[in-house]
Design a protein around this motif. Sequence first.
Motif, PDB file in Angstrom:
ATOM      1  N   GLY A  76       0.796  -1.221   0.000  1.00  0.00           N
ATOM      2  CA  GLY A  76       0.000   0.000   0.000  1.00  0.00           C
ATOM      3  C   GLY A  76       0.831   1.274   0.000  1.00  0.00           C
ATOM      4  O   GLY A  76       0.330   2.345   0.310  1.00  0.00           O
ATOM      5  N   LEU A  77       2.113   1.129  -0.339  1.00  0.00           N
ATOM      6  CA  LEU A  77       3.005   2.284  -0.334  1.00  0.00           C
ATOM      7  C   LEU A  77       3.113   2.963  -1.689  1.00  0.00           C
ATOM      8  O   LEU A  77       3.608   4.086  -1.774  1.00  0.00           O
ATOM      9  CB  LEU A  77       4.392   1.866   0.154  1.00  0.00           C
ATOM     10  N   LEU A  78       2.655   2.315  -2.714  1.00  0.00           N
ATOM     11  CA  LEU A  78       2.561   2.916  -4.051  1.00  0.00           C
ATOM     12  C   LEU A  78       1.137   2.702  -4.550  1.00  0.00           C
ATOM     13  O   LEU A  78       0.531   1.661  -4.294  1.00  0.00           O
ATOM     14  CB  LEU A  78       3.519   2.248  -5.043  1.00  0.00           C
ATOM     15  N   GLY A  79       0.641   3.672  -5.238  1.00  0.00           N
ATOM     16  CA  GLY A  79      -0.701   3.543  -5.800  1.00  0.00           C
ATOM     17  C   GLY A  79      -1.807   3.805  -4.800  1.00  0.00           C
ATOM     18  O   GLY A  79      -2.972   3.522  -5.056  1.00  0.00           O
ATOM     19  N   ALA A  80      -1.451   4.373  -3.659  1.00  0.00           N
ATOM     20  CA  ALA A  80      -2.449   4.630  -2.618  1.00  0.00           C
ATOM     21  C   ALA A  80      -3.262   5.885  -2.915  1.00  0.00           C
ATOM     22  O   ALA A  80      -4.294   6.099  -2.316  1.00  0.00           O
ATOM     23  CB  ALA A  80      -1.764   4.757  -1.272  1.00  0.00           C
ATOM     24  N   VAL A  81      -2.803   6.704  -3.851  1.00  0.00           N
ATOM     25  CA  VAL A  81      -3.470   7.965  -4.150  1.00  0.00           C
ATOM     26  C   VAL A  81      -4.360   7.799  -5.380  1.00  0.00           C
ATOM     27  O   VAL A  81      -3.885   7.395  -6.436  1.00  0.00           O
ATOM     28  CB  VAL A  81      -2.438   9.090  -4.402  1.00  0.00           C
ATOM     29  N   ASP A  82      -5.640   8.108  -5.218  1.00  0.00           N
ATOM     30  CA  ASP A  82      -6.569   8.140  -6.349  1.00  0.00           C
ATOM     31  C   ASP A  82      -6.492   9.548  -6.931  1.00  0.00           C
ATOM     32  O   ASP A  82      -7.128  10.482  -6.427  1.00  0.00           O
ATOM     33  CB  ASP A  82      -7.982   7.804  -5.885  1.00  0.00           C
ATOM     34  N   GLU A  83      -5.672   9.700  -7.977  1.00  0.00           N
ATOM     35  CA  GLU A  83      -5.390  11.025  -8.526  1.00  0.00           C
ATOM     36  C   GLU A  83      -6.648  11.695  -9.069  1.00  0.00           C
ATOM     37  O   GLU A  83      -6.863  12.892  -8.856  1.00  0.00           O
ATOM     38  CB  GLU A  83      -4.330  10.904  -9.622  1.00  0.00           C
ATOM     39  N   LEU A  84      -7.498  10.948  -9.761  1.00  0.00           N
ATOM     40  CA  LEU A  84      -8.720  11.545 -10.305  1.00  0.00           C
ATOM     41  C   LEU A  84      -9.625  12.055  -9.194  1.00  0.00           C
ATOM     42  O   LEU A  84     -10.178  13.155  -9.279  1.00  0.00           O
ATOM     43  CB  LEU A  84      -9.464  10.533 -11.180  1.00  0.00           C
ATOM     44  N   ALA A  85      -9.765  11.277  -8.142  1.00  0.00           N
ATOM     45  CA  ALA A  85     -10.600  11.695  -7.012  1.00  0.00           C
ATOM     46  C   ALA A  85     -10.005  12.923  -6.326  1.00  0.00           C
ATOM     47  O   ALA A  85     -10.737  13.841  -5.945  1.00  0.00           O
ATOM     48  CB  ALA A  85     -10.765  10.548  -6.030  1.00  0.00           C
ATOM     49  N   ALA A  86      -8.687  12.951  -6.186  1.00  0.00           N
ATOM     50  CA  ALA A  86      -8.030  14.091  -5.549  1.00  0.00           C
ATOM     51  C   ALA A  86      -8.206  15.354  -6.380  1.00  0.00           C
ATOM     52  O   ALA A  86      -8.459  16.436  -5.839  1.00  0.00           O
ATOM     53  CB  ALA A  86      -6.547  13.799  -5.329  1.00  0.00           C
ATOM     54  N   ARG A  87      -8.109  15.223  -7.702  1.00  0.00           N
ATOM     55  CA  ARG A  87      -8.314  16.391  -8.580  1.00  0.00           C
ATOM     56  C   ARG A  87      -9.753  16.896  -8.490  1.00  0.00           C
ATOM     57  O   ARG A  87      -9.994  18.100  -8.433  1.00  0.00           O
ATOM     58  CB  ARG A  87      -7.966  16.049 -10.026  1.00  0.00           C
ATOM     59  N   GLN A  88     -10.706  15.975  -8.477  1.00  0.00           N
ATOM     60  CA  GLN A  88     -12.117  16.360  -8.372  1.00  0.00           C
ATOM     61  C   GLN A  88     -12.383  17.039  -7.031  1.00  0.00           C
ATOM     62  O   GLN A  88     -13.056  18.065  -6.974  1.00  0.00           O
ATOM     63  CB  GLN A  88     -13.021  15.134  -8.538  1.00  0.00           C
ATOM     64  N   GLU A  89     -11.849  16.472  -5.965  1.00  0.00           N
ATOM     65  CA  GLU A  89     -12.027  17.069  -4.642  1.00  0.00           C
ATOM     66  C   GLU A  89     -11.436  18.472  -4.601  1.00  0.00           C
ATOM     67  O   GLU A  89     -12.054  19.403  -4.062  1.00  0.00           O
ATOM     68  CB  GLU A  89     -11.374  16.203  -3.572  1.00  0.00           C
ATOM     69  N   LEU A  90     -10.262  18.641  -5.199  1.00  0.00           N
ATOM     70  CA  LEU A  90      -9.615  19.945  -5.203  1.00  0.00           C
ATOM     71  C   LEU A  90     -10.454  20.964  -5.972  1.00  0.00           C
ATOM     72  O   LEU A  90     -10.629  22.097  -5.520  1.00  0.00           O
ATOM     73  CB  LEU A  90      -8.214  19.839  -5.792  1.00  0.00           C
ATOM     74  N   ARG A  91     -10.990  20.557  -7.122  1.00  0.00           N
ATOM     75  CA  ARG A  91     -11.857  21.472  -7.892  1.00  0.00           C
ATOM     76  C   ARG A  91     -13.064  21.899  -7.065  1.00  0.00           C
ATOM     77  O   ARG A  91     -13.429  23.077  -7.036  1.00  0.00           O
ATOM     78  CB  ARG A  91     -12.311  20.817  -9.194  1.00  0.00           C
ATOM     79  N   GLU A  92     -13.685  20.946  -6.397  1.00  0.00           N
ATOM     80  CA  GLU A  92     -14.866  21.252  -5.578  1.00  0.00           C
ATOM     81  C   GLU A  92     -14.510  22.165  -4.410  1.00  0.00           C
ATOM     82  O   GLU A  92     -15.250  23.105  -4.103  1.00  0.00           O
ATOM     83  CB  GLU A  92     -15.497  19.957  -5.078  1.00  0.00           C
ATOM     84  N   LEU A  93     -13.395  21.894  -3.759  1.00  0.00           N
ATOM     85  CA  LEU A  93     -12.970  22.727  -2.639  1.00  0.00           C
ATOM     86  C   LEU A  93     -12.636  24.144  -3.091  1.00  0.00           C
ATOM     87  O   LEU A  93     -12.984  25.121  -2.420  1.00  0.00           O
ATOM     88  CB  LEU A  93     -11.774  22.099  -1.928  1.00  0.00           C
ATOM     89  N   ALA A 148     -13.892  25.695  -5.686  1.00  0.00           N
ATOM     90  CA  ALA A 148     -15.167  26.352  -6.012  1.00  0.00           C
ATOM     91  C   ALA A 148     -15.879  26.786  -4.728  1.00  0.00           C
ATOM     92  O   ALA A 148     -16.444  27.887  -4.656  1.00  0.00           O
ATOM     93  CB  ALA A 148     -16.052  25.420  -6.829  1.00  0.00           C
ATOM     94  N   ALA A 149     -15.848  25.936  -3.712  1.00  0.00           N
ATOM     95  CA  ALA A 149     -16.469  26.281  -2.433  1.00  0.00           C
ATOM     96  C   ALA A 149     -15.762  27.471  -1.796  1.00  0.00           C
ATOM     97  O   ALA A 149     -16.417  28.374  -1.255  1.00  0.00           O
ATOM     98  CB  ALA A 149     -16.447  25.077  -1.492  1.00  0.00           C
ATOM     99  N   LEU A 150     -14.439  27.491  -1.873  1.00  0.00           N
ATOM    100  CA  LEU A 150     -13.687  28.623  -1.325  1.00  0.00           C
ATOM    101  C   LEU A 150     -14.016  29.917  -2.057  1.00  0.00           C
ATOM    102  O   LEU A 150     -14.155  30.974  -1.434  1.00  0.00           O
ATOM    103  CB  LEU A 150     -12.182  28.345  -1.394  1.00  0.00           C
ATOM    104  N   ASP A 151     -14.152  29.846  -3.373  1.00  0.00           N
ATOM    105  CA  ASP A 151     -14.522  31.037  -4.145  1.00  0.00           C
ATOM    106  C   ASP A 151     -15.877  31.574  -3.699  1.00  0.00           C
ATOM    107  O   ASP A 151     -16.045  32.779  -3.494  1.00  0.00           O
ATOM    108  CB  ASP A 151     -14.558  30.724  -5.648  1.00  0.00           C
ATOM    109  N   ALA A 152     -16.852  30.673  -3.546  1.00  0.00           N
ATOM    110  CA  ALA A 152     -18.187  31.085  -3.115  1.00  0.00           C
ATOM    111  C   ALA A 152     -18.139  31.652  -1.700  1.00  0.00           C
ATOM    112  O   ALA A 152     -18.776  32.675  -1.399  1.00  0.00           O
ATOM    113  CB  ALA A 152     -19.156  29.903  -3.190  1.00  0.00           C
ATOM    114  N   LEU A 153     -17.369  31.023  -0.838  1.00  0.00           N
ATOM    115  CA  LEU A 153     -17.256  31.491   0.540  1.00  0.00           C
ATOM    116  C   LEU A 153     -16.595  32.862   0.600  1.00  0.00           C
ATOM    117  O   LEU A 153     -17.007  33.733   1.372  1.00  0.00           O
ATOM    118  CB  LEU A 153     -16.480  30.469   1.372  1.00  0.00           C
ATOM    119  N   GLU A 154     -15.590  33.083  -0.225  1.00  0.00           N
ATOM    120  CA  GLU A 154     -14.944  34.392  -0.270  1.00  0.00           C
ATOM    121  C   GLU A 154     -15.919  35.472  -0.710  1.00  0.00           C
ATOM    122  O   GLU A 154     -15.895  36.599  -0.199  1.00  0.00           O
ATOM    123  CB  GLU A 154     -13.729  34.353  -1.199  1.00  0.00           C
ATOM    124  N   GLU A 155     -16.791  35.129  -1.643  1.00  0.00           N
ATOM    125  CA  GLU A 155     -17.801  36.082  -2.085  1.00  0.00           C
ATOM    126  C   GLU A 155     -18.740  36.438  -0.924  1.00  0.00           C
ATOM    127  O   GLU A 155     -19.064  37.605  -0.709  1.00  0.00           O
ATOM    128  CB  GLU A 155     -18.586  35.488  -3.249  1.00  0.00           C
TER     129      GLU A 155
END
Length: 94
Positions: free
Chosen positions: A56-73, A75-82
């Motif tokens: 479990g030391l390689l391949g433990a990161v789901d890159e697509l999920a991490a990218r999607q989570e980052l996009r959502e976060l 967007a949420a930060l942008d809305a919160l800043e507004e």
Amino acid sequence: MRGVDLAIYADALAGEAASLAARAERARSRLRQAAIEQRARKELTGVAVERLESLGLLGAVDELAARQELRELEAALDALEELQSWVEAELTAA
């Protein structure tokens, strides 16, 4: 609205913004880890890669999920800043 109510709300929003920012940084960290793992895979032997994956030391990161989570976060930060800007304007006007 009372100024004190707006100030309390502004504080709560600041806390939420800090929490979202920390989560976004963790997602960025996972993406950096994935990039390191991809480079390592190219340099390591197949046996080492298989062993590290089994541990479990390689391949433990789901890159697509991490990218999607980052996009959502982000967007949420942008809305919160507004919202925070609006609350600050209301505080100034109060």
